[in-house]
Design an enzyme around this catalytic site. Structure first.
Site, PDB file in Angstrom:
ATOM      1  N   GLY A  94       0.841  -1.186   0.000  1.00  0.00           N
ATOM      2  CA  GLY A  94       0.000   0.000   0.000  1.00  0.00           C
ATOM      3  C   GLY A  94       0.875   1.233   0.000  1.00  0.00           C
ATOM      4  O   GLY A  94       2.026   1.188   0.453  1.00  0.00           O
ATOM      5  N   GLN A 110       3.019   9.990   1.293  1.00  0.00           N
ATOM      6  CA  GLN A 110       4.298   9.264   1.336  1.00  0.00           C
ATOM      7  C   GLN A 110       5.192   9.594   0.153  1.00  0.00           C
ATOM      8  O   GLN A 110       6.402   9.355   0.201  1.00  0.00           O
ATOM      9  CB  GLN A 110       4.047   7.750   1.362  1.00  0.00           C
ATOM     10  CG  GLN A 110       3.461   7.269   2.670  1.00  0.00           C
ATOM     11  CD  GLN A 110       3.301   5.766   2.667  1.00  0.00           C
ATOM     12  OE1 GLN A 110       2.335   5.235   2.153  1.00  0.00           O
ATOM     13  NE2 GLN A 110       4.269   5.060   3.233  1.00  0.00           N
ATOM     14  N   CYS A 116       5.808  -0.013   7.679  1.00  0.00           N
ATOM     15  CA  CYS A 116       5.443   1.125   6.836  1.00  0.00           C
ATOM     16  C   CYS A 116       6.646   1.502   5.981  1.00  0.00           C
ATOM     17  O   CYS A 116       7.767   1.563   6.489  1.00  0.00           O
ATOM     18  CB  CYS A 116       5.040   2.307   7.710  1.00  0.00           C
ATOM     19  SG  CYS A 116       4.632   3.781   6.774  1.00  0.00           S
ATOM     20  N   LEU A 117       6.413   1.749   4.703  1.00  0.00           N
ATOM     21  CA  LEU A 117       7.514   2.120   3.801  1.00  0.00           C
ATOM     22  C   LEU A 117       8.177   3.424   4.234  1.00  0.00           C
ATOM     23  O   LEU A 117       9.328   3.671   3.897  1.00  0.00           O
ATOM     24  CB  LEU A 117       6.998   2.248   2.363  1.00  0.00           C
ATOM     25  CG  LEU A 117       6.503   0.939   1.729  1.00  0.00           C
ATOM     26  CD1 LEU A 117       5.850   1.218   0.386  1.00  0.00           C
ATOM     27  CD2 LEU A 117       7.637  -0.058   1.582  1.00  0.00           C
ATOM     28  N   HIS A 144      -4.531   1.566   7.455  1.00  0.00           N
ATOM     29  CA  HIS A 144      -3.189   2.156   7.546  1.00  0.00           C
ATOM     30  C   HIS A 144      -3.052   3.324   6.557  1.00  0.00           C
ATOM     31  O   HIS A 144      -2.535   4.390   6.904  1.00  0.00           O
ATOM     32  CB  HIS A 144      -2.165   1.051   7.251  1.00  0.00           C
ATOM     33  CG  HIS A 144      -0.737   1.469   7.260  1.00  0.00           C
ATOM     34  ND1 HIS A 144       0.165   1.058   8.219  1.00  0.00           N
ATOM     35  CD2 HIS A 144      -0.029   2.273   6.409  1.00  0.00           C
ATOM     36  CE1 HIS A 144       1.361   1.585   7.955  1.00  0.00           C
ATOM     37  NE2 HIS A 144       1.272   2.320   6.862  1.00  0.00           N
ATOM     38  N   GLU A 145      -3.536   3.126   5.332  1.00  0.00           N
ATOM     39  CA  GLU A 145      -3.375   4.173   4.301  1.00  0.00           C
ATOM     40  C   GLU A 145      -4.258   5.386   4.597  1.00  0.00           C
ATOM     41  O   GLU A 145      -3.853   6.528   4.371  1.00  0.00           O
ATOM     42  CB  GLU A 145      -3.666   3.623   2.899  1.00  0.00           C
ATOM     43  CG  GLU A 145      -2.798   2.440   2.459  1.00  0.00           C
ATOM     44  CD  GLU A 145      -1.307   2.613   2.687  1.00  0.00           C
ATOM     45  OE1 GLU A 145      -0.809   3.751   2.618  1.00  0.00           O
ATOM     46  OE2 GLU A 145      -0.633   1.591   2.952  1.00  0.00           O
ATOM     47  N   HIS A 162      -2.553   7.550   6.915  1.00  0.00           N
ATOM     48  CA  HIS A 162      -1.556   8.407   6.252  1.00  0.00           C
ATOM     49  C   HIS A 162      -2.199   9.696   5.732  1.00  0.00           C
ATOM     50  O   HIS A 162      -1.588  10.761   5.771  1.00  0.00           O
ATOM     51  CB  HIS A 162      -0.916   7.685   5.063  1.00  0.00           C
ATOM     52  CG  HIS A 162       0.284   6.845   5.418  1.00  0.00           C
ATOM     53  ND1 HIS A 162       1.389   7.361   6.050  1.00  0.00           N
ATOM     54  CD2 HIS A 162       0.556   5.530   5.208  1.00  0.00           C
ATOM     55  CE1 HIS A 162       2.286   6.387   6.220  1.00  0.00           C
ATOM     56  NE2 HIS A 162       1.803   5.265   5.727  1.00  0.00           N
TER      57      HIS A 162
HETATM   58 NI    NI Z   1       2.664   3.368   5.716  1.00  0.00          NI
END
Ligand code: NI
Length: 177
Positions: A46, A51, A89-90, A131-132, A135
């Site tokens: 995701g 991000q 998380c990226l 989660h997204e 963000h």
């Molecule tokens: Ni994330």
């Protein structure tokens, strides 16, 4: 194929609320393509606008064969049943902690063609969606940890930002969102 730079912890964009998208344009469709390329390259399951430095309410996802993008996503229903699973998380590379999330959710939003959609998801896909959406509100998964674990995560993040050596864990592929 265009792979965009992923913002990491310390970048103020990750802490801002993203704006609603009035109309999904051709430029948005290109953005979605680039975001999917970026997510796959990472690799992750995701990726949300903030991000990659885009403060618009959009995210992309890919869980098994389920791949797509959603604009202005909103959770309209959630199960009272929750699941506690390890999450990463990226934008917080190397961190993985258990997070409690609703087991299933129903989302409403707009797809990349501008159509209103309603999507039901459970387990990992439901976790990715929650989660997204966080963000898009400037919320990171570490904000959802208990105080003690959050302090531990913050120590690790500070160490990373300062470039200091220290223990580090890596989240498995399917848990990086
Ligand atoms: Ni994330």
């Amino acid at each position: 194929m265009a792979v965009l730079a992923i913002r990491t912890f310390g970048d103020p964009t990750l802490r801002q609320r993203a704006h609603e998208v009035d109309k999904v344009t051709k430029a948005h469709r290109q953005l979605v393509k680039d975001m999917i390329d970026t997510m796959r390259e990472a690799p992750g399951v995701g990726l949300a606008g903030p991000q990659i430095g885009v403060l618009e309410r959009v995210f992309v996802y890919e869980v098994e064969d389920d791949v797509g993008a959603l604009f202005n996503p909103c959770i309209v229903e959630r199960s009272s049943e929750t699941l506690i699973e390890e999450e990463g998380c990226l934008s917080l590379p190397g961190l993985a902690y258990e997070v409690e999330r609703s087991r299933s959710v129903r989302l409403e939003g707009i797809d990349e063609k501008g159509r209103s959609v309603s999507i039901e998801a459970s387990d990992l896909l439901a976790r990715v969606f929650q989660h997204e959406i966080d963000h898009l509100d400037g919320v990171l998964f570490v904000d959802r940890l208990d105080e003690e674990t959050k302090r531990e995560a913050m120590r690790e993040l500070t160490r990373q930002v300062l470039g200091l050596p220290g223990p580090s864990t890596t989240a498995p592929l399917e848990e990086r969102l």
